[in-house]
Design a protein around this motif. Structure first.
Motif, PDB file in Angstrom:
ATOM      1  N   HIS A 118       0.796  -1.244   0.141  1.00 57.05           N
ATOM      2  CA  HIS A 118       0.047  -0.012  -0.265  1.00 57.05           C
ATOM      3  C   HIS A 118       0.975   1.287  -0.020  1.00 57.05           C
ATOM      4  O   HIS A 118       0.303   2.013  -0.780  1.00 57.05           O
ATOM      5  CB  HIS A 118      -0.938   0.033   1.217  1.00 57.05           C
ATOM      6  CG  HIS A 118      -1.775  -1.230   1.273  1.00 57.05           C
ATOM      7  ND1 HIS A 118      -1.429  -2.124   1.553  1.00 57.05           N
ATOM      8  CD2 HIS A 118      -3.188  -1.175   1.026  1.00 57.05           C
ATOM      9  CE1 HIS A 118      -2.444  -3.086   1.525  1.00 57.05           C
ATOM     10  NE2 HIS A 118      -3.685  -2.505   1.210  1.00 57.05           N
ATOM     11  N   ALA A 119       1.896   1.170   0.858  1.00 60.38           N
ATOM     12  CA  ALA A 119       2.618   2.404   0.875  1.00 60.38           C
ATOM     13  C   ALA A 119       3.546   2.729  -0.405  1.00 60.38           C
ATOM     14  O   ALA A 119       3.984   3.655  -1.004  1.00 60.38           O
ATOM     15  CB  ALA A 119       3.935   2.165   1.933  1.00 60.38           C
ATOM     16  N   LEU A 124       4.126   5.711  -5.403  1.00 60.26           N
ATOM     17  CA  LEU A 124       4.565   5.935  -6.949  1.00 60.26           C
ATOM     18  C   LEU A 124       3.462   7.012  -7.516  1.00 60.26           C
ATOM     19  O   LEU A 124       3.685   7.643  -8.289  1.00 60.26           O
ATOM     20  CB  LEU A 124       3.953   4.249  -7.196  1.00 60.26           C
ATOM     21  CG  LEU A 124       3.752   4.223  -8.973  1.00 60.26           C
ATOM     22  CD1 LEU A 124       5.218   4.580  -9.481  1.00 60.26           C
ATOM     23  CD2 LEU A 124       3.358   2.931  -9.246  1.00 60.26           C
ATOM     24  N   ILE A 125       2.403   7.039  -6.595  1.00 61.88           N
ATOM     25  CA  ILE A 125       1.249   7.907  -7.100  1.00 61.88           C
ATOM     26  C   ILE A 125       1.969   9.114  -7.060  1.00 61.88           C
ATOM     27  O   ILE A 125       1.911  10.190  -7.792  1.00 61.88           O
ATOM     28  CB  ILE A 125       0.162   7.876  -6.432  1.00 61.88           C
ATOM     29  CG1 ILE A 125      -0.627   6.678  -6.635  1.00 61.88           C
ATOM     30  CG2 ILE A 125      -0.937   9.054  -6.658  1.00 61.88           C
ATOM     31  CD1 ILE A 125      -1.885   6.197  -6.009  1.00 61.88           C
ATOM     32  N   THR A 128       4.840  10.048  -9.242  1.00 63.94           N
ATOM     33  CA  THR A 128       4.544  10.336 -10.921  1.00 63.94           C
ATOM     34  C   THR A 128       3.780  11.874 -10.672  1.00 63.94           C
ATOM     35  O   THR A 128       4.392  12.527 -11.651  1.00 63.94           O
ATOM     36  CB  THR A 128       3.185   9.390 -11.106  1.00 63.94           C
ATOM     37  OG1 THR A 128       3.797   8.132 -11.113  1.00 63.94           O
ATOM     38  CG2 THR A 128       3.072   9.860 -12.792  1.00 63.94           C
ATOM     39  N   PHE A 129       3.129  12.180  -9.783  1.00 67.65           N
ATOM     40  CA  PHE A 129       2.722  13.407  -9.616  1.00 67.65           C
ATOM     41  C   PHE A 129       3.705  14.571  -9.718  1.00 67.65           C
ATOM     42  O   PHE A 129       3.620  15.724 -10.400  1.00 67.65           O
ATOM     43  CB  PHE A 129       1.713  13.675  -8.555  1.00 67.65           C
ATOM     44  CG  PHE A 129       1.105  15.004  -8.202  1.00 67.65           C
ATOM     45  CD1 PHE A 129       0.147  15.799  -9.229  1.00 67.65           C
ATOM     46  CD2 PHE A 129       1.375  15.794  -7.356  1.00 67.65           C
ATOM     47  CE1 PHE A 129      -0.403  16.798  -9.128  1.00 67.65           C
ATOM     48  CE2 PHE A 129       1.023  17.056  -7.193  1.00 67.65           C
ATOM     49  CZ  PHE A 129      -0.009  17.508  -8.013  1.00 67.65           C
ATOM     50  N   LEU A 130       4.501  14.372  -8.666  1.00 69.31           N
ATOM     51  CA  LEU A 130       5.861  15.368  -8.593  1.00 69.31           C
ATOM     52  C   LEU A 130       6.906  15.423  -9.816  1.00 69.31           C
ATOM     53  O   LEU A 130       7.200  16.581 -10.098  1.00 69.31           O
ATOM     54  CB  LEU A 130       6.682  14.974  -7.325  1.00 69.31           C
ATOM     55  CG  LEU A 130       6.040  15.160  -5.879  1.00 69.31           C
ATOM     56  CD1 LEU A 130       6.582  14.657  -4.832  1.00 69.31           C
ATOM     57  CD2 LEU A 130       5.831  16.688  -5.718  1.00 69.31           C
ATOM     58  N   SER A 131       6.834  14.375 -10.542  1.00 71.21           N
ATOM     59  CA  SER A 131       7.686  14.280 -11.870  1.00 71.21           C
ATOM     60  C   SER A 131       6.813  15.085 -12.878  1.00 71.21           C
ATOM     61  O   SER A 131       7.735  15.797 -13.567  1.00 71.21           O
ATOM     62  CB  SER A 131       7.886  13.041 -12.206  1.00 71.21           C
ATOM     63  OG  SER A 131       8.462  12.006 -11.383  1.00 71.21           O
ATOM     64  N   VAL A 146       9.693  13.119   3.473  1.00 67.68           N
ATOM     65  CA  VAL A 146       9.649  14.274   4.471  1.00 67.68           C
ATOM     66  C   VAL A 146       8.551  14.795   4.977  1.00 67.68           C
ATOM     67  O   VAL A 146       8.199  15.073   6.127  1.00 67.68           O
ATOM     68  CB  VAL A 146      10.847  15.352   4.214  1.00 67.68           C
ATOM     69  CG1 VAL A 146      10.769  16.510   5.236  1.00 67.68           C
ATOM     70  CG2 VAL A 146      12.301  14.598   4.215  1.00 67.68           C
ATOM     71  N   VAL A 147       7.565  14.965   3.700  1.00 69.04           N
ATOM     72  CA  VAL A 147       6.470  15.811   3.966  1.00 69.04           C
ATOM     73  C   VAL A 147       5.062  14.564   3.901  1.00 69.04           C
ATOM     74  O   VAL A 147       4.318  14.664   4.662  1.00 69.04           O
ATOM     75  CB  VAL A 147       6.161  16.812   3.072  1.00 69.04           C
ATOM     76  CG1 VAL A 147       4.775  17.569   3.074  1.00 69.04           C
ATOM     77  CG2 VAL A 147       7.227  17.729   3.009  1.00 69.04           C
ATOM     78  N   ILE A 148       5.056  13.977   2.812  1.00 67.55           N
ATOM     79  CA  ILE A 148       3.838  13.200   2.468  1.00 67.55           C
ATOM     80  C   ILE A 148       3.694  11.942   3.369  1.00 67.55           C
ATOM     81  O   ILE A 148       2.827  11.800   3.992  1.00 67.55           O
ATOM     82  CB  ILE A 148       3.747  12.880   0.938  1.00 67.55           C
ATOM     83  CG1 ILE A 148       3.904  14.354   0.316  1.00 67.55           C
ATOM     84  CG2 ILE A 148       2.659  12.038   0.607  1.00 67.55           C
ATOM     85  CD1 ILE A 148       4.088  13.914  -1.332  1.00 67.55           C
ATOM     86  N   PHE A 149       4.882  11.044   3.320  1.00 72.18           N
ATOM     87  CA  PHE A 149       4.687   9.750   4.153  1.00 72.18           C
ATOM     88  C   PHE A 149       4.554  10.088   5.676  1.00 72.18           C
ATOM     89  O   PHE A 149       3.918   9.143   6.069  1.00 72.18           O
ATOM     90  CB  PHE A 149       5.908   9.046   3.731  1.00 72.18           C
ATOM     91  CG  PHE A 149       5.923   7.591   3.711  1.00 72.18           C
ATOM     92  CD1 PHE A 149       5.766   6.855   5.030  1.00 72.18           C
ATOM     93  CD2 PHE A 149       5.689   6.884   2.635  1.00 72.18           C
ATOM     94  CE1 PHE A 149       5.232   5.695   5.106  1.00 72.18           C
ATOM     95  CE2 PHE A 149       5.754   5.369   2.727  1.00 72.18           C
ATOM     96  CZ  PHE A 149       5.219   4.821   3.806  1.00 72.18           C
TER      97      PHE A 149
END
Length: 218
Positions: A118-119, A124-125, A128-131, A146-149
């Motif tokens: 799940h992590a 990956l989502i 991909t969005f940041l890329s 550092v922020v999202i996880f």
């Protein structure tokens, strides 16, 4: 009633020591649960509303999970809404009993428990969005770990499998950014030591033992 409301509950507690099933009794003791009570709307009384306006970790967690649950409920029809929420957060309280039994009978009940898989999907989502937004590999990894996880850790109530994934991913990301050779065994051992250091009772938790045994076997 809402978060940080002051309530009074009239009920007789059942002490953990009185539970006959030894394995379940030991599990509750490992979670520092000394007793339990059964309540309903008739024995809960509201005294004061919102006595604590400060932003706490619990309030932050409940705010995020309530928002996620509301979004899922809005765009996904039952019974898929509660199932989607369970697969995202590990909270299975609203999943229909019939669906839970189907998952058990088909041997895929583990899909409802948050894990490294799940992590990885979450990572990956967002990667991909940041890329797409133009962030390079190193910056994307740092933003994710550092922020999202950490927010996902809070949403899943710091479950052991997510703690392990976060620590291993964070350490591995640092090695990658510094262009050092990465041996996954070291982040694995480090994550295990940190989880036990933060909560020694996890050493006797079945979820901890199965989680790390499975990864070590892989």
């Amino acid at each position: 009633m809402g978060i940080h409301d002051e309530i009074v509950i009239y009920a007789k507690p059942s002490l953990t020591g009185n539970i006959k099933a030894e394995s379940y009794r030991n599990y509750l003791f490992s979670k520092n649960i000394s007793g339990s009570i059964y309540i309903n709307s008739k024995n809960i009384f509201l005294i004061n509303k919102n006595i604590n306006t400060r932003i706490t970790l619990t309030k932050f967690q409940l705010t995020i999970t309530s928002y996620i649950y509301g979004r899922i409920k809005k765009y996904i029809d039952p019974p898929c809404d509660s199932l989607s929420y369970a697969m995202l957060t590990g909270d299975k309280k609203d999943v229909y009993t019939e669906i839970m039994n189907l998952f058990r009978s088909t041997g895929i009940y583990h899909l409802l428990a948050v894990s490294g898989d799940h992590a990885a999907i979450i990572i990956l989502i967002f990667y991909t969005f940041l890329s797409i937004l133009g962030f390079n590999y190193s910056r994307s990894l740092m933003i994710i770990f550092v922020v999202i996880f950490p927010i996902y850790l809070i949403v899943t109530d710091f479950q052991v499998s997510i703690q392990r994934t976060y620590i291993m991913g964070f350490v591995s990301s640092i090695f990658i950014i510094l262009k050092r050779d990465t041996n996954l065994f070291y982040p694995f051992i480090l994550s295990m030591y940190l989880v036990v250091f933060l909560n020694p009772s996890e050493l006797f938790s079945v979820s901890f033992q199965l989680s790390y045994s499975a990864v070590f076997g892989i």
